[in-house]
Structures are given as structure tokens and as C-alpha cells.
Design a protein around this motif. Structure first.
Motif, PDB file in Angstrom:
ATOM      1  N   THR A 343       0.838  -1.208   0.000  1.00  0.00           N
ATOM      2  CA  THR A 343       0.000   0.000   0.000  1.00  0.00           C
ATOM      3  C   THR A 343       0.865   1.246   0.000  1.00  0.00           C
ATOM      4  O   THR A 343       0.619   2.195  -0.772  1.00  0.00           O
ATOM      5  CB  THR A 343      -0.921   0.001   1.235  1.00  0.00           C
ATOM      6  N   PHE A 352      -1.491   4.773  -6.898  1.00  0.00           N
ATOM      7  CA  PHE A 352      -2.589   4.345  -6.028  1.00  0.00           C
ATOM      8  C   PHE A 352      -3.950   4.625  -6.660  1.00  0.00           C
ATOM      9  O   PHE A 352      -4.866   3.810  -6.556  1.00  0.00           O
ATOM     10  CB  PHE A 352      -2.494   5.034  -4.661  1.00  0.00           C
ATOM     11  N   TRP A 359      -7.932  -1.904  -3.550  1.00  0.00           N
ATOM     12  CA  TRP A 359      -8.202  -1.517  -2.162  1.00  0.00           C
ATOM     13  C   TRP A 359      -9.681  -1.224  -1.937  1.00  0.00           C
ATOM     14  O   TRP A 359     -10.195  -1.475  -0.856  1.00  0.00           O
ATOM     15  CB  TRP A 359      -7.367  -0.292  -1.792  1.00  0.00           C
ATOM     16  N   VAL A 391      -2.195  -7.103  -3.466  1.00  0.00           N
ATOM     17  CA  VAL A 391      -1.455  -6.074  -2.724  1.00  0.00           C
ATOM     18  C   VAL A 391      -0.203  -6.679  -2.096  1.00  0.00           C
ATOM     19  O   VAL A 391       0.886  -6.079  -2.147  1.00  0.00           O
ATOM     20  CB  VAL A 391      -2.340  -5.435  -1.639  1.00  0.00           C
TER      21      VAL A 391
END
Length: 424
Positions: A343, A352, A359, A391
Motif C-alpha cells: 500500500t 494508487f 483496495w 497487494v
């Protein structure tokens, strides 16, 4: 070795070279376990929910009638799929076999999704994590909605990425169909699809959907009027009453059987939070609002414990007083550290937003488990596991690169130090 190297150089850019071994690994692990438990004394596992689904599927085959209660409508998609599978294959163990093969084969979707969002190395690592995940293998053996719903979410995300990638109308149509199917497959689908729509809003130029709506405004207006008319008809003819009644009944069960008792899971455990709840119903005549507002501090504590519980059962079994306990704790905490590192790396590398679908899907499952249900075997967490694998895979890939960078940098400094030493 040279011919093998030549073959590798020739086919290294073909994705099937990497997908095929992963599919073989995933199928082998799943089917080995399938035939092991099939030939065991106990046979294939079942839960109370499994029997309910089977009874409903058989009733659909004999008397095709869909009720208006919560379980009839919100699980309609899975009930229909199971009825079709039972009708075609007859035997329950064949239905489980088909489900197991489908789940194992979804390693292809994990690979392709990860490849589009990250890179090939991450795709290989994430797919390996998926193929060797015990929970994914375990729940593919049950006649339940969880495993097939996980497959549906993976398919939906893949179709979304393909649609955004090349704006293919055919693929976009399949994405729309899979999205609508998610809404009625199981209740989690409503929340998960909402978070997927958030991803679309974050990554799509607003001018495109606005222009599309303008071009087809008459069709959308007609469709909207039709939906409104249908809803009004159902409301005024009291067709929604069974659904609303069953929703209220299940909400009361959750509040009074789980929240009021301070259960972390959907059954009592030694880690529950016990308190004296306030049962007054005096806020807008709503049982839900009254309970949550009067007991908000206790509910927040309960949510805090559920946050820890979501990580894994091992959080309640930590032992730092023995060497074996510390070693086990280190092993258990590795996936969480890889997830956090992946992350952090996605945020630091400015990807991201592009990869946030991973996520967001995890967040939707997390919220569902926090607010409604989380069982001690982590069945309801299952749809998030492929995306957690992605992830963690990215975390491993970034960690490898960081280690190689440090080795390379240290090696150059050491080489320079040797040169300076011998030049003196």
C-alpha cells in the motif's frame, strides 16, 4: 541449457508462458484436496446454509417460484446458478467439482488484473499466493455463494479494466451485465459494486459519461420512468412488504444477537466485548437508529475489536513469552506487513489512484464484515482474498527491488572502497 534459454527468449513475452504453470498449480492444489475429502469418511463438507441453498435450488427446479423475502431476492442470482448446476449435473459432488475448477481457474483473472494494474512479476507472485491460499481452496468445497461470488467480482473487475483500457462496447456490455448480476447474487454485491463505481468516478473523464447520457437521454428517461412506475406499483400493491419485513427482522437479529451480546464473530468467542445495552426505541421510532445512538460508544469498541479480528484469528493467539511463539507471530504478521508495504509503495509511486480498485474491493468486504457478519472461519472475508493477494504480491515485488537496489548500491561502494585502498 542453451536451447532452453533460446526457447525462453522466444516466448518470454507471451503471457501464457507464465499463466499455464500457475493454472496447473492452482488446479492441482484444489483438486488434490477435492478428491482427498471426497474419498474420506466424512465426504464433502456442508454447513447449515448449504442445505438451505440446496433445498431452495430443488424447489426452483420442481416449482419455479421466487419469493419476495430477503433471502429470495438478495440471493436470487446464486439460487438460479445453483439450480441450473443441480439441474444439469444432478449430483452435488459434481457441482462442487465444477465450482472448484472454476475457482482454481480464476487464477487467470488474478494474473491478468494484476498485470494491467502493476507488472508481470507482481502478477506472478499474486497468482501464486492465490493458487496456494488455503482459505480459497477450502471454501470452494462448500455449496455456498461465497466462492462463486468471489469469481464474479474478479470477472467484473477484469471486464471493467478491459473496458477502460480500449473502450470496447461489447466488453462494456458484459461488464454491465456482470454488475447487475452482482446486485442480486448476494447482499455483499450491492456494497462491492458501490465501491467499484467509486473507482470509475475517480478514473473516468466525466465528459465521456455526460456525452453518452446526452446522446441517449430519451432512452434513459424512458428507462427511468419505467423503473419508477414499477417501483410505485410494487409499493402501492404492498409487494415490497415481505422484503421490508424480512429486512427489519434480520436487522433486529443482528442488533440483538450480535451487537447487544458484543460478539466479534457471528458466534460467541472468548474475545467478545460484554456490556449492558440500552434497548430503548425512542429515535424516529427506528429500532436500528435508537440502538446505535444509545450504544454508540460500545459499538465503536466492538468495531475496534472486529478490525483486529479481520486481520486473522492469530491476533488472539499471540505468544511472546516463548521462542516458538515469537517465531509463529513473525510468520503470522508477514502478510499484514507485506500488505502495508504494498500500500505504501503504491502511494509513493503515484499509482494508487490507478490501482485503487484493489483496495476499494477490499474496503467493501471489510465494511460488510465490520457492520454485519464476520465468522470465525473467515468465510465472509473470502471475496477480498484475491485482492489482498495482489497487494501482498506488489509488496513482495517492491521489497525484492529494494533489496536489489541496496545490494547494488552497497556493492558499488565496496568496489570503490577496494579501489581506493589499493591505489594508496
Amino acid at each position: 541449457m542453451y536451447p532452453i534459454y533460446q526457447i525462453y527468449q522466444k516466448y518470454k513475452d507471451y503471457e501464457w508462458m507464465y499463466i499455464l504453470p500457475l493454472v496447473v498449480l492452482s488446479l492441482k492444489k484444489t483438486l488434490d484436496y477435492y478428491f482427498f475429502i471426497l474419498n474420506s469418511d466424512k465426504g464433502l463438507p456442508k454447513s447449515e446454509d448449504s442445505q438451505w441453498y440446496l433445498n431452495y435450488a430443488h424447489s426452483l427446479l420442481t416449482d419455479f417460484k421466487i419469493g419476495l423475502h430477503m433471502n429470495d431476492l438478495l440471493y436470487m442470482g446464486y439460487n438460479l446458478v445453483l439450480a441450473i448446476l443441480i439441474g444439469v449435473f444432478k449430483e452435488e459432488h459434481i457441482v462442487v467439482f465444477v465450482q472448484a475448477v472454476t475457482t482454481a481457474s480464476c487464477v487467470i483473472l488474478v494474473y491478468l488484473i494484476t498485470l494491467r494494474l502493476f507488472n508481470r512479476i507482481t502478477a506472478i507472485i499474486a497468482s501464486y499466493f492465490y493458487a496456494t491460499s488455503w482459505h480459497i481452496t477450502l471454501w470452494s468445497m462448500y455449496i455456498l455463494s461465497d466462492s462463486l461470488f468471489m469469481n464474479l467480482v474478479l470477472l467484473n473487475v477484469f471486464l471493467l479494466l478491459k473496458t477502460l483500457e480500449n473502450n470496447n462496447k461489447v466488453v462494456g456490455s458484459f461488464f454491465l451485465i456482470s454488475s447487475l448480476f452482482m446486485l442480486v447474487f448476494r447482499p455483499t454485491g450491492v456494497l462491492t459494486l458501490t465501491f467499484i463505481l467509486i473507482y470509475i468516478a475517480l478514473n473516468v473523464n466525466l465528459e465521456q459519461p455526460i456525452n453518452f447520457l446526452k446522446r441517449h437521454r430519451y432512452k434513459f428517461v424512458c428507462a427511468l420512468l419505467f423503473v419508477l412506475a414499477a417501483v410505485c406499483f410494487l409499493v402501492f400493491t404492498h409487494k415490497f412488504n415481505p422484503l421490508l419485513t424480512s429486512l427489519q427482522y434480520n436487522a433486529k437479529l443482528v442488533l440483538y444477537n450480535i451487537y447487544a451480546k458484543g460478539w466479534i464473530y457471528d458466534n460467541p468467542s472468548g474475545h467478545d466485548y460484554f456490556y449492558r445495552p440500552d434497548y430503548r426505541i425512542d429515535i424516529l421510532g427506528s429500532l436500528i437508529l435508537s440502538f446505535l445512538i444509545h450504544n454508540w460508544d460500545h459499538v465503536l469498541v466492538l468495531y475496534g475489536r472486529r478490525v483486529l479480528a479481520f486481520i486473522g484469528w492469530w491476533v488472539w493467539k499471540t505468544d511472546v513469552q516463548s521462542v516458538a511463539g515469537v517465531i509463529k507471530l513473525c510468520k503470522d504478521v508477514v502478510p499484514s506487513l507485506l500488505f502495508l508495504f504494498g500500500t505504501y509503495a503504491a502511494i509513493k509511486n503515484n499509482i494508487f489512484r490507478k490501482t485503487s480498485i484493489v483496495w476499494l474491493v477490499i474496503a467493501s468486504i471489510f465494511i460488510f464484515c465490520m457492520v454485519l457478519f464476520m465468522d470465525s472461519m473467515y468465510r465472509y472475508k473470502l471475496p477480498a482474498l484475491p485482492f489482498i493477494c495482489i497487494v501482498c504480491g506488489y509488496g513482495v515485488e517492491r521489497l525484492f527491488r529494494l533489496i536489489l537496489f541496496c545490494i547494488n548500491k552497497f556493492g558499488r561502494k565496496l568496489l570503490q572502497w577496494n579501489r581506493n585502498k589499493h591505489s594508496l
